[in-house]
Write a protein that holds these residues in place. Sequence first.
Motif, PDB file in Angstrom:
ATOM      1  N   ILE A  53      33.392  27.890  21.204  1.00 52.07           N
ATOM      2  CA  ILE A  53      32.970  29.287  21.248  1.00 52.07           C
ATOM      3  C   ILE A  53      32.280  29.474  22.587  1.00 52.07           C
ATOM      4  N   VAL A  54      32.785  30.388  23.399  1.00 52.58           N
ATOM      5  CA  VAL A  54      32.203  30.627  24.717  1.00 52.58           C
ATOM      6  C   VAL A  54      31.483  31.962  24.704  1.00 52.58           C
ATOM      7  N   GLN A 100      40.857  30.286  16.858  1.00 50.86           N
ATOM      8  CA  GLN A 100      40.903  29.780  15.483  1.00 50.86           C
ATOM      9  C   GLN A 100      39.671  30.194  14.683  1.00 50.86           C
ATOM     10  N   VAL A 101      39.361  31.479  14.723  1.00 51.18           N
ATOM     11  CA  VAL A 101      38.235  32.019  13.964  1.00 51.18           C
ATOM     12  C   VAL A 101      38.796  32.719  12.739  1.00 51.18           C
ATOM     13  N   GLY A 102      38.277  32.365  11.571  1.00 48.36           N
ATOM     14  CA  GLY A 102      38.706  33.003  10.339  1.00 48.36           C
ATOM     15  C   GLY A 102      38.088  34.381  10.192  1.00 48.36           C
ATOM     16  N   GLY A 105      31.314  38.035   9.648  1.00 47.32           N
ATOM     17  CA  GLY A 105      29.919  37.604   9.576  1.00 47.32           C
ATOM     18  C   GLY A 105      29.226  37.740  10.923  1.00 47.32           C
ATOM     19  N   ALA A 106      29.936  37.384  11.991  1.00 42.40           N
ATOM     20  CA  ALA A 106      29.365  37.509  13.338  1.00 42.40           C
ATOM     21  C   ALA A 106      29.139  38.971  13.701  1.00 42.40           C
ATOM     22  N   ILE A 107      30.080  39.825  13.356  1.00 40.98           N
ATOM     23  CA  ILE A 107      29.932  41.251  13.645  1.00 40.98           C
ATOM     24  C   ILE A 107      28.722  41.818  12.903  1.00 40.98           C
ATOM     25  N   ARG A 108      28.575  41.460  11.638  1.00 39.05           N
ATOM     26  CA  ARG A 108      27.434  41.958  10.850  1.00 39.05           C
ATOM     27  C   ARG A 108      26.118  41.439  11.430  1.00 39.05           C
TER      28      ARG A 108
END
Length: 129
Positions: free
Chosen positions: A80-81, A97-99, A105-108
């Motif tokens: 992850i960069v 390769q992000v589910g 979850g990252a957006i929230r």
Amino acid sequence: MFPVLVATSSGDLTAEVISAAVARRDDMRLMGDRVVLLPEIEGLLAQLPPQSACALFLVGRAAEVEEIERCWLSRLKRLIVLRIDIVDDLVRVAARQVGMNGLFGAIRSLGRDEEGGNDCVAGSATSAD
């Protein structure tokens, strides 16, 4: 603990602040125990087991770190960069390769108000002007 590498093109206060914040976290391990220069990235990432997930903060001018971001994303599938442009004060996140659950979850998490944990909702902001 999740490995995190903070690298910069030159000494930068932003990189030092990020590095210190990572070092204070119980769930992250600061690789190299300090901010490293761009040429040091390869040696440190080579120490990771194959297929290991890792975060790489690239702090500098976009022109200085953009190619490095592309190179490492193509080489490490679970990297992850987070590219922090010190001129425009802009953060770019890139990952492969992000589910969907991880993505949402990252957006929230990014949409939460840092102070009180409140969600940012369109139309609910108030101004103290």
